[in-house]
Design a protein around this motif. Sequence first.
Motif, PDB file in Angstrom:
ATOM      1  N   ASN A  58       1.200  -0.938   0.403  1.00 22.89           N
ATOM      2  CA  ASN A  58      -0.041  -0.078   0.095  1.00 22.89           C
ATOM      3  C   ASN A  58       0.982   1.122   0.044  1.00 22.89           C
ATOM      4  OD1 ASN A  58      -2.104  -1.778  -0.301  1.00 22.89           O
ATOM      5  ND2 ASN A  58      -2.656  -1.517   2.415  1.00 22.89           N
ATOM      6  N   ASN A  59       2.005   0.838   0.452  1.00 26.81           N
ATOM      7  CA  ASN A  59       3.003   2.561   0.133  1.00 26.81           C
ATOM      8  C   ASN A  59       3.643   2.138  -1.002  1.00 26.81           C
ATOM      9  OD1 ASN A  59       6.154   2.565   0.020  1.00 26.81           O
ATOM     10  ND2 ASN A  59       4.911   4.459   1.800  1.00 26.81           N
ATOM     11  N   LYS A  60       3.690   1.850  -1.437  1.00 21.16           N
ATOM     12  CA  LYS A  60       3.978   1.875  -3.411  1.00 21.16           C
ATOM     13  C   LYS A  60       2.438   2.211  -4.124  1.00 21.16           C
ATOM     14  CE  LYS A  60       8.078   0.280  -2.337  1.00 21.16           C
ATOM     15  NZ  LYS A  60       8.666   1.011  -2.262  1.00 21.16           N
ATOM     16  N   ILE A  61       1.722   2.404  -3.478  1.00 22.25           N
ATOM     17  CA  ILE A  61       0.176   2.761  -4.131  1.00 22.25           C
ATOM     18  C   ILE A  61      -0.225   4.364  -3.910  1.00 22.25           C
ATOM     19  CG2 ILE A  61      -2.124   2.656  -3.808  1.00 22.25           C
ATOM     20  CD1 ILE A  61      -2.475   0.123  -3.096  1.00 22.25           C
ATOM     21  N   LEU A  62       0.758   4.727  -3.413  1.00 17.03           N
ATOM     22  CA  LEU A  62       0.545   6.150  -2.650  1.00 17.03           C
ATOM     23  C   LEU A  62       1.427   6.751  -4.033  1.00 17.03           C
ATOM     24  CD1 LEU A  62       0.907   6.527   1.228  1.00 17.03           C
ATOM     25  CD2 LEU A  62      -0.931   6.968  -0.419  1.00 17.03           C
ATOM     26  N   PRO A  63       1.444   8.030  -4.245  1.00 17.87           N
ATOM     27  CA  PRO A  63       2.327   8.918  -4.856  1.00 17.87           C
ATOM     28  C   PRO A  63       3.594   9.241  -4.601  1.00 17.87           C
ATOM     29  CG  PRO A  63       0.577   9.813  -4.985  1.00 17.87           C
ATOM     30  CD  PRO A  63       0.580   9.007  -3.571  1.00 17.87           C
ATOM     31  N   GLN A  64       4.394   9.009  -5.119  1.00 20.01           N
ATOM     32  CA  GLN A  64       6.008   9.008  -4.351  1.00 20.01           C
ATOM     33  C   GLN A  64       6.601   9.825  -3.450  1.00 20.01           C
ATOM     34  OE1 GLN A  64       9.149   9.135  -7.677  1.00 20.01           O
ATOM     35  NE2 GLN A  64      10.584   8.436  -6.210  1.00 20.01           N
ATOM     36  N   SER A  65       5.824  10.967  -3.638  1.00 21.73           N
ATOM     37  CA  SER A  65       6.599  12.621  -3.261  1.00 21.73           C
ATOM     38  C   SER A  65       5.351  12.535  -1.830  1.00 21.73           C
ATOM     39  CB  SER A  65       5.999  13.517  -3.537  1.00 21.73           C
ATOM     40  OG  SER A  65       4.143  13.722  -3.944  1.00 21.73           O
ATOM     41  N   LEU A  66       4.712  11.166  -1.055  1.00 20.93           N
ATOM     42  CA  LEU A  66       3.584  10.925   0.298  1.00 20.93           C
ATOM     43  C   LEU A  66       4.121   9.671   0.982  1.00 20.93           C
ATOM     44  CD1 LEU A  66       0.146  12.188  -1.762  1.00 20.93           C
ATOM     45  CD2 LEU A  66       2.000  13.557  -0.036  1.00 20.93           C
ATOM     46  N   ARG A  67       4.936   9.713  -0.007  1.00 22.68           N
ATOM     47  CA  ARG A  67       5.319   7.730   0.455  1.00 22.68           C
ATOM     48  C   ARG A  67       6.415   7.841   2.101  1.00 22.68           C
ATOM     49  NH1 ARG A  67       7.056   4.601  -4.978  1.00 22.68           N
ATOM     50  NH2 ARG A  67       5.019   4.991  -5.654  1.00 22.68           N
ATOM     51  N   ASN A  68       6.830   9.095   2.129  1.00 23.67           N
ATOM     52  CA  ASN A  68       7.159   8.975   2.758  1.00 23.67           C
ATOM     53  C   ASN A  68       7.543  10.453   4.153  1.00 23.67           C
ATOM     54  OD1 ASN A  68       9.455   6.669   2.588  1.00 23.67           O
ATOM     55  ND2 ASN A  68       9.945   7.460   1.060  1.00 23.67           N
ATOM     56  N   VAL A  69       8.286  10.141   5.625  1.00 24.23           N
ATOM     57  CA  VAL A  69       7.782  11.851   6.179  1.00 24.23           C
ATOM     58  C   VAL A  69       8.527  11.322   6.819  1.00 24.23           C
ATOM     59  CG1 VAL A  69       5.261  11.696   6.350  1.00 24.23           C
ATOM     60  CG2 VAL A  69       6.438  10.654   8.352  1.00 24.23           C
ATOM     61  N   ASN A  70       9.736  12.614   7.100  1.00 28.23           N
ATOM     62  CA  ASN A  70      10.746  12.561   8.338  1.00 28.23           C
ATOM     63  C   ASN A  70      10.530  14.304   9.143  1.00 28.23           C
ATOM     64  OD1 ASN A  70      13.667  12.049   8.472  1.00 28.23           O
ATOM     65  ND2 ASN A  70      14.341  13.491   6.916  1.00 28.23           N
ATOM     66  N   ASN A  71       9.825  14.827   9.493  1.00 24.56           N
ATOM     67  CA  ASN A  71       9.551  15.548  10.480  1.00 24.56           C
ATOM     68  C   ASN A  71       9.158  14.892  11.849  1.00 24.56           C
ATOM     69  OD1 ASN A  71       6.952  14.694   9.368  1.00 24.56           O
ATOM     70  ND2 ASN A  71       5.883  16.479   9.541  1.00 24.56           N
ATOM     71  N   PHE A  72       8.740  13.650  12.277  1.00 24.89           N
ATOM     72  CA  PHE A  72       9.180  13.606  13.280  1.00 24.89           C
ATOM     73  C   PHE A  72       9.959  12.575  13.883  1.00 24.89           C
ATOM     74  CE2 PHE A  72       4.667  12.585  11.154  1.00 24.89           C
ATOM     75  CZ  PHE A  72       3.848  13.332  12.630  1.00 24.89           C
ATOM     76  N   LYS A  73      11.235  13.481  13.951  1.00 23.78           N
ATOM     77  CA  LYS A  73      12.335  13.129  14.766  1.00 23.78           C
ATOM     78  C   LYS A  73      12.496  12.037  13.946  1.00 23.78           C
ATOM     79  CE  LYS A  73      11.252  16.026  18.853  1.00 23.78           C
ATOM     80  NZ  LYS A  73      11.460  16.543  19.932  1.00 23.78           N
ATOM     81  N   CYS A  74      12.533  10.888  13.056  1.00 29.05           N
ATOM     82  CA  CYS A  74      12.959   9.897  12.348  1.00 29.05           C
ATOM     83  C   CYS A  74      12.512  10.293  10.986  1.00 29.05           C
ATOM     84  CB  CYS A  74      12.980   8.446  13.532  1.00 29.05           C
ATOM     85  SG  CYS A  74      11.071   8.374  13.383  1.00 29.05           S
ATOM     86  N   PHE A  75      12.990   9.160  10.302  1.00 25.93           N
ATOM     87  CA  PHE A  75      11.770   8.861   8.975  1.00 25.93           C
ATOM     88  C   PHE A  75      11.092   7.120   9.286  1.00 25.93           C
ATOM     89  CE2 PHE A  75      12.120   6.300   4.963  1.00 25.93           C
ATOM     90  CZ  PHE A  75      12.440   7.536   4.491  1.00 25.93           C
ATOM     91  N   LEU A  76      10.168   7.796   8.690  1.00 28.05           N
ATOM     92  CA  LEU A  76       9.292   7.086   8.701  1.00 28.05           C
ATOM     93  C   LEU A  76       8.222   6.850   7.197  1.00 28.05           C
ATOM     94  CD1 LEU A  76       7.380   7.753  12.083  1.00 28.05           C
ATOM     95  CD2 LEU A  76       9.173   5.629  11.681  1.00 28.05           C
ATOM     96  N   GLN A  77       7.743   6.030   7.663  1.00 24.57           N
ATOM     97  CA  GLN A  77       7.319   5.335   5.936  1.00 24.57           C
ATOM     98  C   GLN A  77       5.628   6.080   5.728  1.00 24.57           C
ATOM     99  OE1 GLN A  77       8.485   1.963   2.765  1.00 24.57           O
ATOM    100  NE2 GLN A  77       9.811   1.578   4.802  1.00 24.57           N
TER     101      GLN A  77
END
Length: 375
Positions: A350-369
């Motif tokens: 389901n992560n790969k279904i999302l557009p590439q720019s929305l697959r990751n976040v890096n604003n919770f003090k760590c890198f999360l998918q």
Amino acid sequence: MCGLSTFGKSRLVLTADRISWRNEKSDNEILLKDFTIQPQSAQTIQILNKHELHLRLQLANLKEFVNDEYDSQLEYILSCSGQDQMLKIHCKQCQYPITHQNRVFSRVLELPSENWQEYLDNWCCHGNDAIFKLKDCTNPREHDCFLGDWYIVLHPLAINTNNVFLSMKDNNGVSCGKCKAKLGEVTTTEQRTTRRLSPELIKYVSVKLFKHSISLYATVSPILQDIFTGFGEEKYLARKFKSLSKTCLCHKFIVNKITAAKQTNDLSILLIWILNIDTKFVSSLHSTQHSRKYEEWTMNAFSGVKVLFKLFLDDDFIKKQNEWHKNDRYDVVDLPEVISLRLISFLHKNNKILPQSLRNVNNFKCFLQVSFLKL
């Protein structure tokens, strides 16, 4: 937000029931299903990464998304609760019968919302006899069938003792006697070793069978078909985390893998942060018509649980896990090895279904998918 292949000099057209864009090379169109849009609400239109069109739109006529076929059959069964009903329950994997042949149930009732016992325990800090009496009401009698959100509950005497295995070492697990697939778990008043269910079933309180592991056939239904056909492992996991999130102060979970051979659950393989337990998603995964200069998609909407996650394969997994341990702001979920691996598979897919720019976040003090589980 739309994920598109290419733009160049394109002309974007928005109507209530479709989104179209045209350029010199091709014509593309997305047909909207389950909802409409308000074209006048379009704003903040921009192109990212040369292949993603981002814009804000207000949706209209967004309906609730349920499995209509499943709900209608289940509603029909519950409406007949005042009369005896013959329900046939089989292993979904091999269709081996789990209950006795021609088993008749005099009561088929819905259970309260999941984890209601935990709600009661949190409300009362001291012992309360009324609470214990309420809990006893959910123990089925011999001819009862109780329907929960992602499982059903039967009296042990309803189970065919020759067709299942019981393992007290595997979290009181109940497995199919033919293909060994795990079907659910049993509630008991005393510890026992691994054995087939014996005639002393009166010592067991109830048997919980997971909907994603069984097939349910009702003779009261006009067409004899599996009511739980659309209830797969992903929906089971989504509803499980949704129910857990309702009773937890912090919606963070460390998922431990239970290894069948050693029966240990000290191996953490996943960190999950529940962001929203009932998010509406819109997706157009497959084109319905395709030619050299024309392509058409149908956009559907569905409900899901939106999550952030981190896999044990990530370099900073141990570091983040230790931070959660120190802050004591998490809950632990123990899952069998097969189910935990399936959970990782669903999140990754389901992560790969999302557009590439929305697959990751890096604003919770760590890198999360970012991902979701379909309800």
